[in-house]
Design a protein around this motif. Structure first.
Motif, PDB file in Angstrom:
ATOM      1  N   ALA B  14       0.844  -1.204   0.000  1.00 28.56           N
ATOM      2  CA  ALA B  14       0.000   0.000   0.000  1.00 28.56           C
ATOM      3  C   ALA B  14       0.877   1.252   0.000  1.00 28.56           C
ATOM      4  O   ALA B  14       0.596   2.213  -0.731  1.00 28.56           O
ATOM      5  CB  ALA B  14      -0.914  -0.008   1.214  1.00 28.56           C
ATOM      6  N   ARG B  18       1.029   4.250  -2.743  1.00 30.82           N
ATOM      7  CA  ARG B  18       0.784   5.651  -2.358  1.00 30.82           C
ATOM      8  C   ARG B  18       1.944   6.550  -2.783  1.00 30.82           C
ATOM      9  O   ARG B  18       1.721   7.652  -3.276  1.00 30.82           O
ATOM     10  CB  ARG B  18       0.561   5.764  -0.854  1.00 30.82           C
ATOM     11  CG  ARG B  18      -0.687   5.059  -0.386  1.00 30.82           C
ATOM     12  CD  ARG B  18      -1.400   5.759   0.727  1.00 30.82           C
ATOM     13  NE  ARG B  18      -2.463   4.907   1.245  1.00 30.82           N
ATOM     14  CZ  ARG B  18      -3.702   4.896   0.780  1.00 30.82           C
ATOM     15  NH1 ARG B  18      -4.045   5.689  -0.224  1.00 30.82           N
ATOM     16  NH2 ARG B  18      -4.614   4.110   1.297  1.00 30.82           N
ATOM     17  N   THR B  71      -3.006  11.760  -0.367  1.00 35.53           N
ATOM     18  CA  THR B  71      -1.978  10.716  -0.459  1.00 35.53           C
ATOM     19  C   THR B  71      -0.853  10.961   0.550  1.00 35.53           C
ATOM     20  O   THR B  71      -0.375  10.028   1.198  1.00 35.53           O
ATOM     21  CB  THR B  71      -1.417  10.644  -1.900  1.00 35.53           C
ATOM     22  OG1 THR B  71      -2.516  10.547  -2.808  1.00 35.53           O
ATOM     23  CG2 THR B  71      -0.522   9.458  -2.091  1.00 35.53           C
ATOM     24  N   ASP B  98     -10.018   5.118   5.406  1.00 39.02           N
ATOM     25  CA  ASP B  98      -9.289   4.651   4.217  1.00 39.02           C
ATOM     26  C   ASP B  98     -10.264   4.380   3.076  1.00 39.02           C
ATOM     27  O   ASP B  98     -10.024   4.764   1.939  1.00 39.02           O
ATOM     28  CB  ASP B  98      -8.540   3.337   4.504  1.00 39.02           C
ATOM     29  CG  ASP B  98      -7.356   3.548   5.419  1.00 39.02           C
ATOM     30  OD1 ASP B  98      -7.110   4.705   5.797  1.00 39.02           O
ATOM     31  OD2 ASP B  98      -6.700   2.556   5.767  1.00 39.02           O
ATOM     32  N   ASP B 102     -10.072   6.720  -0.137  1.00 40.45           N
ATOM     33  CA  ASP B 102      -9.578   6.135  -1.396  1.00 40.45           C
ATOM     34  C   ASP B 102     -10.634   6.229  -2.484  1.00 40.45           C
ATOM     35  O   ASP B 102     -10.319   6.506  -3.642  1.00 40.45           O
ATOM     36  CB  ASP B 102      -9.193   4.659  -1.193  1.00 40.45           C
ATOM     37  CG  ASP B 102      -7.935   4.513  -0.366  1.00 40.45           C
ATOM     38  OD1 ASP B 102      -7.193   5.509  -0.240  1.00 40.45           O
ATOM     39  OD2 ASP B 102      -7.706   3.419   0.174  1.00 40.45           O
ATOM     40  N   CYS B 156      -3.511   3.576  -9.433  1.00 39.82           N
ATOM     41  CA  CYS B 156      -2.946   3.178  -8.125  1.00 39.82           C
ATOM     42  C   CYS B 156      -3.992   3.370  -7.022  1.00 39.82           C
ATOM     43  O   CYS B 156      -4.170   2.494  -6.163  1.00 39.82           O
ATOM     44  CB  CYS B 156      -1.712   4.016  -7.795  1.00 39.82           C
ATOM     45  SG  CYS B 156      -0.330   3.728  -8.888  1.00 39.82           S
ATOM     46  N   THR B 157      -4.682   4.520  -7.029  1.00 39.11           N
ATOM     47  CA  THR B 157      -5.661   4.793  -5.971  1.00 39.11           C
ATOM     48  C   THR B 157      -6.859   3.843  -6.080  1.00 39.11           C
ATOM     49  O   THR B 157      -7.411   3.425  -5.057  1.00 39.11           O
ATOM     50  CB  THR B 157      -6.127   6.260  -6.034  1.00 39.11           C
ATOM     51  OG1 THR B 157      -4.990   7.086  -6.246  1.00 39.11           O
ATOM     52  CG2 THR B 157      -6.808   6.687  -4.754  1.00 39.11           C
ATOM     53  N   LEU B 160      -5.807   0.694  -4.455  1.00 42.95           N
ATOM     54  CA  LEU B 160      -5.847   0.878  -2.995  1.00 42.95           C
ATOM     55  C   LEU B 160      -7.286   0.855  -2.488  1.00 42.95           C
ATOM     56  O   LEU B 160      -7.568   0.380  -1.381  1.00 42.95           O
ATOM     57  CB  LEU B 160      -5.177   2.209  -2.627  1.00 42.95           C
ATOM     58  CG  LEU B 160      -3.656   2.214  -2.739  1.00 42.95           C
ATOM     59  CD1 LEU B 160      -3.126   3.621  -2.846  1.00 42.95           C
ATOM     60  CD2 LEU B 160      -3.045   1.505  -1.545  1.00 42.95           C
ATOM     61  N   SER B 164      -8.840  -1.393   0.419  1.00 44.80           N
ATOM     62  CA  SER B 164      -9.509  -0.825   1.604  1.00 44.80           C
ATOM     63  C   SER B 164     -10.956  -1.299   1.700  1.00 44.80           C
ATOM     64  O   SER B 164     -11.521  -1.342   2.793  1.00 44.80           O
ATOM     65  CB  SER B 164      -9.406   0.706   1.627  1.00 44.80           C
ATOM     66  OG  SER B 164     -10.005   1.256   0.489  1.00 44.80           O
TER      67      SER B 164
END
Lengths: 172, 172
Positions: B14, B18, B71, B98, B102, B156-157, B160, B164
């Motif tokens: 993670a 980030r 971030t 989170d 996210d 990427c987010t 994540l 989450s």
């Protein structure tokens, strides 16, 4: 272990949001595909613009169609689940399908709406073409309406995505 | 009941995502804010365009800044959690923060990137202005680069956001 099945009220709320999404996307699709300008500037020149001349609107169309297909499938699944008490996809698969489906669809609708808003805003500022200012304005206002309807569809799908995340079986 | 804390390898993965998001957004921000055209067309006229003359790029800037702030906060939280073994927000709150953080950030980055791509594509097709064709082309290519970096940040987010969601405490 699969999570407990959601209660009837949850299913009805989800069905309502899916139907609302579908209606918004359908109206957006009709408005978008019928949006065009065809006007005589003088006796020789015809000014022609269709929605598919603008890339942002083409992308909105693609995301709207994908969003509608997914939402229709989910409406059918929910009606089957309410009427029979069973789910078409058994076990954890159903919750995982809802989770990824809602997530991807909400991203598609968000980006489609954003692209259409951005393009419309930019085109509104471009130099006016004499004789067709009103038609262009009307065309772009319809573009805003389509983007707004896709935005409502996105908000509903994002809410459904939150529900489906809470229903997700724990694996981490 | 709070879910079990994620393993160290999950936290490191993670953190990597980030940091990658932050770097992409930082480079995008620098490229975007330094992007301008200032050129003499003739001896009297100077052709000037800055990124903030284009609404799609302004929106990209706003989403990039918000994405970077979130971030950076999450990187600080993760470093604290790795070094002390505790979380700053105790109990379920941390996982819920989170999850929503996210989710919202990924939507912001997706829409920012989509708006910038759509506007750039549309501007690329507009009639060339004599004498500054190359500068406009360079300006718009930089716009594409910024949108692409925001897109990597979004991917990427979004990953994540999937993690989450799986870590979310069950409430439904």
């Amino acid at each position: 272990m699969a999570p407990p099945p959601p209660s009837m009220s949850c299913r009805i709320a989800a069905l309502f949001l899916r139907v609302l999404t579908f209606v918004c996307l359908l109206v957006s699709l009709i408005l978008l595909t019928t949006n065009k300008i065809e006007e005589d500037i003088d006796f020789e020149t015809i000014f022609k613009v269709r929605f598919n001349d603008i890339y942002g609107y083409r992308y909105l169309l693609a995301t709207t169609v994908l969003g509608m297909a997914y939402t229709l499938l989910q409406i059918a699944f929910t009606l089957f689940s309410i009427s029979t008490g069973n789910r078409i996809i058994s076990g954890d698969g159903s919750f995982t399908f809802d989770f990824y489906g809602d997530k991807v669809t909400s991203y598609l609708l968000a980006t489609g709406s954003a692209a259409a808003f951005a393009v419309t805003k930019e085109l509104k500022r471009s130099e006016p073409i004499e004789g067709v200012e009103d038609s262009i304005d009307k065309f772009l206002n319809k573009g805003y309406a389509c983007a707004s309807l896709a935005l409502i569809g996105f908000v509903c799908t994002a809410m459904l995505s939150v529900f489906s995340s809470y229903s997700l079986p724990k694996k981490v």
